[in-house]
Design an enzyme around this catalytic site. Structure first.
Site, PDB file in Angstrom:
ATOM      1  N   GLY A 272       0.657  -1.228   0.009  1.00 17.35           N
ATOM      2  CA  GLY A 272       0.147  -0.227   0.119  1.00 17.35           C
ATOM      3  C   GLY A 272       0.743   1.178  -0.138  1.00 17.35           C
ATOM      4  O   GLY A 272       1.941   0.495   0.460  1.00 17.35           O
TER       5      GLY A 272
ATOM      6  N   ASP B 168       3.913   3.136  -9.737  1.00 15.08           N
ATOM      7  CA  ASP B 168       4.413   4.600  -9.946  1.00 15.08           C
ATOM      8  C   ASP B 168       4.483   5.073 -11.336  1.00 15.08           C
ATOM      9  O   ASP B 168       4.721   6.499 -11.770  1.00 15.08           O
ATOM     10  CB  ASP B 168       4.897   5.537  -8.434  1.00 15.08           C
TER      11      ASP B 168
ATOM     12  N   GLY C 180       7.255   2.611   2.103  1.00 12.91           N
ATOM     13  CA  GLY C 180       8.285   2.068   2.395  1.00 12.91           C
ATOM     14  C   GLY C 180       9.400   0.847   1.209  1.00 12.91           C
ATOM     15  O   GLY C 180       9.852   0.827   1.513  1.00 12.91           O
TER      16      GLY C 180
END
Length: 179
Positions: free
Chosen positions: A11, A37, A15
């Site tokens: 999620g 991303d 990190g």
């Protein structure tokens, strides 16, 4: 068999960026990193702007899915061409998201890794970073893992990325037949 692909499902604010960097340092040979991303950054601004609402919900449509499928096939082709690959994704569709990757990666040796982080900690990280809508990290922290099957789970809530990377690297070494 030799692990060719490591899929990290996590999620927001779990990190993963530092985990991916640590894995690239620890794993033998070069590993290319492909992140959801990064894929999103490739999209036209109009599509990127429409993906996430102010309350952190993510909304994808058929055009996103079509482009995402092409991206997944490109990542799989990179592995089939001889590269070892780390995939960082967010399985918003739970097991359906995993199944899409399974189809693209069919015939390859894949290590499926869940990257967990307690919702409250992910939400704190979200506030500190300030680059995502508030609420996204808390919503995704548990939801992305429901119904997903893993070979290994690491938790970044209280464990630093290098230690989580060592755990994953040890699983790869074991799978590859190394001591």
């Amino acid at each position: 068999m030799t692990t060719e692909v490591i899929v990290l499902n996590r999620g927001s604010r779990s990190g993963k960026s530092s985990l991916v960097r640590a894995l690239q340092e620890m794993l033998p040979g070069p590993w290319l990193a492909f992140a959801i991303d990064g894929f999103v950054e490739l999209l036209p601004a109009s599509m990127r702007d429409a993906l996430v609402s102010d309350d952190g919900d993510v909304h994808v449509g058929p055009e996103f899915r079509r482009l995402e499928a092409a991206w997944r096939e490109g990542v799989a082709a990179t592995v089939r061409a001889g590269a070892r690959v780390l995939i960082d994704d967010v399985f918003l569709g739970g097991p359906d998201s995993q199944e899409r990757w399974r189809k693209s990666l069919a015939g390859l040796d894949v290590l499926w890794v869940g990257v967990r982080c307690e919702p409250a900690v992910a939400a704190e990280r979200e506030i500190v970073r300030g680059d995502r809508p508030r609420g996204m990290a808390r919503k995704q922290a548990e939801a992305v893992h429901r119904g997903v099957e893993y070979d290994l789970v690491v938790d970044t809530t209280h464990t630093e990325s290098p230690e989580c990377a060592r755990t994953i690297a040890a699983a790869v070494a074991l799978s590859d037949g190394s001591p």
